[in-house]
Motif scaffolding. Structure first.
Motif, short mmCIF file in Angstrom:
data_model
loop_
_atom_site.label_atom_id
_atom_site.label_comp_id
_atom_site.label_asym_id
_atom_site.label_seq_id
_atom_site.Cartn_x
_atom_site.Cartn_y
_atom_site.Cartn_z
N ARG A 172 12.22 15.23 4.89
CA ARG A 172 11.42 16.30 4.29
C ARG A 172 10.87 15.86 2.94
NH1 ARG A 172 12.88 22.65 4.49
NH2 ARG A 172 11.13 23.44 3.29
N ALA A 173 9.58 16.10 2.73
CA ALA A 173 8.92 15.73 1.48
C ALA A 173 8.93 16.91 0.52
CB ALA A 173 7.49 15.28 1.74
N GLU A 174 9.12 16.63 -0.75
CA GLU A 174 9.12 17.69 -1.75
C GLU A 174 7.75 18.33 -1.86
OE1 GLU A 174 9.84 17.80 -6.51
OE2 GLU A 174 11.38 16.81 -5.31
N SER A 175 6.70 17.51 -1.70
CA SER A 175 5.33 18.02 -1.75
C SER A 175 4.58 17.56 -0.49
CB SER A 175 4.60 17.53 -3.00
OG SER A 175 3.24 17.96 -2.99
N PRO A 176 4.67 18.34 0.59
CA PRO A 176 4.00 17.94 1.83
C PRO A 176 2.49 17.74 1.66
CG PRO A 176 5.53 19.74 2.25
CD PRO A 176 5.43 19.60 0.75
N LEU A 177 1.86 18.54 0.80
CA LEU A 177 0.42 18.42 0.61
C LEU A 177 0.06 17.08 -0.03
CD1 LEU A 177 -2.08 20.26 1.12
CD2 LEU A 177 -2.02 20.78 -1.31
N THR A 178 0.85 16.67 -1.02
CA THR A 178 0.60 15.37 -1.66
C THR A 178 0.76 14.24 -0.66
OG1 THR A 178 1.35 16.20 -3.80
CG2 THR A 178 1.34 13.81 -3.51
N LEU A 179 1.83 14.32 0.13
CA LEU A 179 2.06 13.29 1.15
C LEU A 179 0.89 13.23 2.12
CD1 LEU A 179 3.61 11.28 2.88
CD2 LEU A 179 4.92 13.20 3.83
#
Length: 296
Positions: free
Chosen positions: A107-114
């Motif tokens: 899980r990414a802390e900032s899915p949008l950035t990824l």
């Protein structure tokens, strides 16, 4: 001109794909779409098999969850499919279901950035560029594909999107957008508007951008009951516009409504308990698709 597709749902065992894919090819269906849902079939492996078993039908993967896959690996696999089956592979990427990403420690802390970093790098690699980037999530050091897709054949990258920020991001950085079956007609209009805002902000409003939307559909005996049960299971009871049950004319009307709202491709999504997946493909290709062609 709106294209028509059907989903091979991953609730079906992988060994069922061959008969469904071959039937889609033989009956003239335009597109067959696959999902990479945790923890069922893999998207690239099933797409490669379906492409190898068929001659003309386009195979879409909607979508590959980016937290699970290094962008260089996705680029390698996508390029391989595009070179082996020119013009027939359609690959979408997206955030993935966050609970599933949590289960596998991705899980990414900032899915949008990824997703932004991933889309930018993936499209550049598929254009044959050499990339060095040190983003928050995507880090590449002098990476280029030895076998990028043939430049004469487009290798589009689509993005799964639902919220406003992701829809605008898709317009900025992707070649198309995939919308879920939870998208009503007005939602398609809204999505197209937000995507176009992103395209304009990025100076890409002159480039084509395909909008793909899934449509939950049921036909045959018990169709209305199966559709109602599926909507209830998804917490969408009482929202009939999110699906259609009935004959080819009813389904075609629902497809046209989504097309009029801005969808370029409508993918019929059978219910999870569809008793005859091959019959559903035949219904879409031989009964619904001719009605749509007659209205183009």
């Amino acid at each position: 001109m709106t294209e028509l597709g059907v989903v091979f749902r991953p609730q079906l065992p992988p060994e069922r794909l061959r008969s469904v894919a071959r039937l889609a090819d033989e009956t003239g269906l335009e597109e067959l779409w696959l999902w990479e849902d945790c923890f069922r079939e893999g998207g690239i492996s099933t797409a490669a098999a379906a492409l190898a078993w068929t001659e003309r039908v386009r195979i879409g993967v909607g979508l590959l969850p980016v937290p699970l896959r290094n962008v260089a690996l996705t680029a390698m696999e996508a390029a391989t499919l595009h070179r082996m089956f020119p013009g027939r592979a359609l690959l979408g990427v997206g955030h993935g279901i966050q609970d599933w990403m949590e289960q596998v420690g991705a899980r990414a802390e900032s899915p949008l950035t990824l997703l932004r970093e991933y889309l930018t790098a993936l499209r550049a690699l598929l254009r044959g560029e050499r990339i060095t980037t040190q983003g928050r999530y995507v880090r590449l050091d002098d990476v280029a594909l030895d076998w990028p897709p043939d430049g004469a054949v487009p290798a589009p990258v689509l993005a799964g999107a639902t919220g406003p920020r992701t829809l605008r991001l898709s317009g900025e950085t992707a070649d198309g957008t995939i919308l879920t079956a939870s998208t009503p007609v007005e939602g398609v209009r809204r999505a197209r508007r937000l995507v176009d805002e992103g395209r304009k902000a990025a100076g890409r409003d002159h480039e084509p951008h395909r909008v793909v939307v899934y449509l939950l559909a049921a036909t045959g005996p018990g169709a209305e009951a199966r559709l109602r049960a599926e909507l209830e299971a998804e917490g969408q009871a009482g929202v009939p516009e999110l699906g259609v049950a009935g004959d080819a004319f009813a389904v075609a009307r629902a497809v046209r409504a989504l097309a009029d709202a801005g969808a370029d491709t409508v993918v019929l999504q059978p219910t999870g308990d569809e008793p005859d997946p091959e019959g559903f493909v035949r219904f879409a290709a031989q009964e619904v698709q001719p009605l749509l062609k007659g209205s183009r």
